[in-house]
Design a protein around this motif. Structure first.
Motif, PDB file in Angstrom:
ATOM      1  N   VAL A   7       0.858  -1.182   0.000  1.00 27.06           N
ATOM      2  CA  VAL A   7       0.000   0.000   0.000  1.00 27.06           C
ATOM      3  C   VAL A   7       0.897   1.236   0.000  1.00 27.06           C
ATOM      4  O   VAL A   7       1.763   1.379   0.869  1.00 27.06           O
ATOM      5  N   ALA A   8       0.686   2.104  -0.966  1.00 22.62           N
ATOM      6  CA  ALA A   8       1.463   3.342  -1.073  1.00 22.62           C
ATOM      7  C   ALA A   8       0.534   4.451  -1.539  1.00 22.62           C
ATOM      8  O   ALA A   8      -0.550   4.197  -2.065  1.00 22.62           O
ATOM      9  N   ALA A   9       0.971   5.678  -1.358  1.00 25.38           N
ATOM     10  CA  ALA A   9       0.117   6.814  -1.713  1.00 25.38           C
ATOM     11  C   ALA A   9       0.221   7.189  -3.183  1.00 25.38           C
ATOM     12  O   ALA A   9      -0.783   7.466  -3.835  1.00 25.38           O
ATOM     13  N   HIS A  10       1.438   7.182  -3.713  1.00 22.44           N
ATOM     14  CA  HIS A  10       1.679   7.788  -5.036  1.00 22.44           C
ATOM     15  C   HIS A  10       2.441   6.809  -5.921  1.00 22.44           C
ATOM     16  O   HIS A  10       3.340   6.103  -5.445  1.00 22.44           O
ATOM     17  N   PRO A  11       2.125   6.759  -7.215  1.00 20.72           N
ATOM     18  CA  PRO A  11       2.835   5.816  -8.099  1.00 20.72           C
ATOM     19  C   PRO A  11       4.343   6.031  -8.146  1.00 20.72           C
ATOM     20  O   PRO A  11       5.097   5.076  -8.375  1.00 20.72           O
ATOM     21  N   MET A  30      -5.208  11.170   4.597  1.00 21.54           N
ATOM     22  CA  MET A  30      -5.624  10.145   5.541  1.00 21.54           C
ATOM     23  C   MET A  30      -6.942   9.474   5.172  1.00 21.54           C
ATOM     24  O   MET A  30      -7.091   8.259   5.306  1.00 21.54           O
ATOM     25  N   SER A  31      -7.921  10.236   4.730  1.00 20.12           N
ATOM     26  CA  SER A  31      -9.224   9.649   4.416  1.00 20.12           C
ATOM     27  C   SER A  31      -9.111   8.631   3.296  1.00 20.12           C
ATOM     28  O   SER A  31      -9.625   7.507   3.397  1.00 20.12           O
ATOM     29  N   LEU A  32      -8.434   9.012   2.217  1.00 19.36           N
ATOM     30  CA  LEU A  32      -8.253   8.086   1.105  1.00 19.36           C
ATOM     31  C   LEU A  32      -7.438   6.870   1.533  1.00 19.36           C
ATOM     32  O   LEU A  32      -7.752   5.737   1.150  1.00 19.36           O
ATOM     33  N   ALA A  33      -6.392   7.097   2.320  1.00 22.17           N
ATOM     34  CA  ALA A  33      -5.545   5.983   2.750  1.00 22.17           C
ATOM     35  C   ALA A  33      -6.333   4.953   3.540  1.00 22.17           C
ATOM     36  O   ALA A  33      -6.200   3.741   3.324  1.00 22.17           O
ATOM     37  N   ALA A  34      -7.172   5.407   4.456  1.00 19.63           N
ATOM     38  CA  ALA A  34      -7.970   4.480   5.262  1.00 19.63           C
ATOM     39  C   ALA A  34      -8.998   3.752   4.411  1.00 19.63           C
ATOM     40  O   ALA A  34      -9.169   2.530   4.510  1.00 19.63           O
ATOM     41  N   GLY A 116      -0.695  13.380   9.079  1.00 22.39           N
ATOM     42  CA  GLY A 116      -1.773  14.369   9.011  1.00 22.39           C
ATOM     43  C   GLY A 116      -2.025  14.777   7.582  1.00 22.39           C
ATOM     44  O   GLY A 116      -1.263  14.442   6.670  1.00 22.39           O
ATOM     45  N   ASP A 117      -3.100  15.502   7.358  1.00 23.73           N
ATOM     46  CA  ASP A 117      -3.480  15.893   6.002  1.00 23.73           C
ATOM     47  C   ASP A 117      -2.794  17.153   5.508  1.00 23.73           C
ATOM     48  O   ASP A 117      -2.866  17.463   4.323  1.00 23.73           O
ATOM     49  N   SER A 118      -2.152  17.885   6.384  1.00 24.47           N
ATOM     50  CA  SER A 118      -1.460  19.102   5.957  1.00 24.47           C
ATOM     51  C   SER A 118      -0.055  18.773   5.464  1.00 24.47           C
ATOM     52  O   SER A 118       0.590  17.844   5.964  1.00 24.47           O
ATOM     53  N   PHE A 119       0.393  19.524   4.477  1.00 26.74           N
ATOM     54  CA  PHE A 119       1.734  19.344   3.924  1.00 26.74           C
ATOM     55  C   PHE A 119       2.704  20.183   4.739  1.00 26.74           C
ATOM     56  O   PHE A 119       2.551  21.401   4.839  1.00 26.74           O
ATOM     57  N   VAL A 120       3.688  19.538   5.343  1.00 21.71           N
ATOM     58  CA  VAL A 120       4.621  20.232   6.232  1.00 21.71           C
ATOM     59  C   VAL A 120       5.865  20.654   5.445  1.00 21.71           C
ATOM     60  O   VAL A 120       6.573  19.814   4.882  1.00 21.71           O
ATOM     61  N   ALA A 121       6.101  21.961   5.408  1.00 21.78           N
ATOM     62  CA  ALA A 121       7.252  22.494   4.672  1.00 21.78           C
ATOM     63  C   ALA A 121       7.936  23.584   5.482  1.00 21.78           C
ATOM     64  O   ALA A 121       8.197  24.680   5.008  1.00 21.78           O
ATOM     65  N   GLY A 122       8.214  23.273   6.754  1.00 22.85           N
ATOM     66  CA  GLY A 122       8.938  24.204   7.604  1.00 22.85           C
ATOM     67  C   GLY A 122       8.021  25.055   8.461  1.00 22.85           C
ATOM     68  O   GLY A 122       6.811  24.839   8.543  1.00 22.85           O
ATOM     69  N   GLY A 123       8.631  26.026   9.146  1.00 20.40           N
ATOM     70  CA  GLY A 123       7.869  26.963   9.957  1.00 20.40           C
ATOM     71  C   GLY A 123       7.502  26.424  11.323  1.00 20.40           C
ATOM     72  O   GLY A 123       7.976  25.363  11.751  1.00 20.40           O
ATOM     73  N   PRO A 124       6.625  27.140  12.037  1.00 24.40           N
ATOM     74  CA  PRO A 124       6.240  26.743  13.397  1.00 24.40           C
ATOM     75  C   PRO A 124       5.602  25.366  13.474  1.00 24.40           C
ATOM     76  O   PRO A 124       5.752  24.682  14.486  1.00 24.40           O
ATOM     77  N   VAL A 125       4.874  24.973  12.427  1.00 26.04           N
ATOM     78  CA  VAL A 125       4.243  23.647  12.431  1.00 26.04           C
ATOM     79  C   VAL A 125       5.297  22.557  12.522  1.00 26.04           C
ATOM     80  O   VAL A 125       5.185  21.620  13.316  1.00 26.04           O
ATOM     81  N   ARG A 126       6.331  22.685  11.712  1.00 23.96           N
ATOM     82  CA  ARG A 126       7.413  21.697  11.749  1.00 23.96           C
ATOM     83  C   ARG A 126       8.108  21.710  13.109  1.00 23.96           C
ATOM     84  O   ARG A 126       8.399  20.649  13.673  1.00 23.96           O
ATOM     85  N   ASP A 127       8.383  22.904  13.629  1.00 29.01           N
ATOM     86  CA  ASP A 127       9.077  23.018  14.912  1.00 29.01           C
ATOM     87  C   ASP A 127       8.286  22.335  16.029  1.00 29.01           C
ATOM     88  O   ASP A 127       8.858  21.652  16.888  1.00 29.01           O
ATOM     89  N   GLU A 139      -0.142   9.558   5.347  1.00 34.54           N
ATOM     90  CA  GLU A 139      -0.984   8.361   5.216  1.00 34.54           C
ATOM     91  C   GLU A 139      -0.757   7.287   6.271  1.00 34.54           C
ATOM     92  O   GLU A 139      -1.640   6.466   6.520  1.00 34.54           O
ATOM     93  N   GLY A 140       0.409   7.225   6.882  1.00 31.55           N
ATOM     94  CA  GLY A 140       0.792   6.082   7.706  1.00 31.55           C
ATOM     95  C   GLY A 140      -0.199   5.735   8.814  1.00 31.55           C
ATOM     96  O   GLY A 140      -0.577   4.573   8.985  1.00 31.55           O
ATOM     97  N   PHE A 141      -0.631   6.721   9.585  1.00 30.44           N
ATOM     98  CA  PHE A 141      -1.556   6.457  10.685  1.00 30.44           C
ATOM     99  C   PHE A 141      -2.861   5.866  10.164  1.00 30.44           C
ATOM    100  O   PHE A 141      -3.418   4.932  10.764  1.00 30.44           O
ATOM    101  N   ALA A 142      -3.357   6.382   9.066  1.00 32.43           N
ATOM    102  CA  ALA A 142      -4.620   5.903   8.509  1.00 32.43           C
ATOM    103  C   ALA A 142      -4.514   4.464   8.034  1.00 32.43           C
ATOM    104  O   ALA A 142      -5.443   3.665   8.227  1.00 32.43           O
TER     105      ALA A 142
END
Length: 216
Positions: A7-11, A30-34, A116-127, A139-142
């Motif tokens: 099972v993988a997300a992208h070809p 996540m929704s599609l993965a589950a 999670g469903d958000s794309f992480v590309a640095g900033g406070p979220v990553r920190d 996708e992993g958790f789903a």
């Protein structure tokens, strides 16, 4: 015989897997993965009593949250990073936002994967995520939740494609490195898996000695 379902997300993440590999692509998130993982398992093994005979192998790229983290990883724990778990617990509800993959048959290497469903590309979220996890994906958790609910063993392997910072925006240019590393791991895993299956088959085919010295 135990079967393998990749099972993988992208070809792009499965581009170098051996021909004939049973692969299901979920799409991103996540929704599609589950949903897709659940459907794929139920199509292959409709009877819940037979599902231990199928192993889902979740392969994918991921972002690294800690400096110097690269290569292949087999997470021990996955978390749902989109849930405000503290708030939900304060309201008296358990969000079940953390899963130990050993419960699904994964030995793990001690790393924590945040999904999670958000794309992480640095900033406070990553920190903030770096305080909770080592790796990040979408996708992993789903996939793990689907396997847990269906009673299917899971093997999860992730390869770091970027540092979940500005590098992540160049994912399309970097993912082929991950795809090759994942394919190399999968070839070694299937070889070991086939040898283990052959040993089990050989043992089950051996005649069983009775007390009288005859074989049954």
């Amino acid at each position: 015989m135990n079967r393998l379902l990749v099972v993988a997300a992208h070809p792009a993440e499965t581009a170098h897997l051996p021909a004939g590999t049973d692969v299901v692509l979920t799409g991103i998130g996540m929704s599609l993965a589950a949903a897709v993982t659940t459907r794929a398992v139920m199509e292959r093994v409709p009877d819940p009593q037979d599902r231990a005979e199928l192993t889902v192998v979740n392969l994918g790229s991921c972002g690294a949250l800690k400096s110097g983290t690269d290569g292949l990883f087999e997470p021990s724990t996955v978390i749902n990073r989109d849930v405000d778990a503290d708030l939900m617990r304060a309201m008296g509800s358990d969000p079940a936002d953390t899963m130990a993959l050993v419960d699904l048959g994964q030995v793990g290497d001690g790393t924590v994967l945040a999904t999670g469903d958000s794309f992480v590309a640095g900033g406070p979220v990553r920190d903030a995520l770096a305080q909770r996890a080592d790796l990040v994906d979408m996708e992993g958790f789903a996939v793990a939740v689907a396997c847990r609910h269906l009673g299917v063993p899971l093997r999860m392997v992730k390869h770091v494609s970027d540092d979940a910072d500005a590098q992540a925006l160049n994912w399309a240019d970097r993912v082929d490195i991950s795809a090759r590393a994942l394919a190399e791991w999968f070839r070694a895993y299937t070889q070991s898996h086939d040898q283990d299956t052959d040993r089990v088959t050989s043992r089950s085919a051996e005649p069983v000695a009775t007390q009288g010295g005859h074989t049954a």
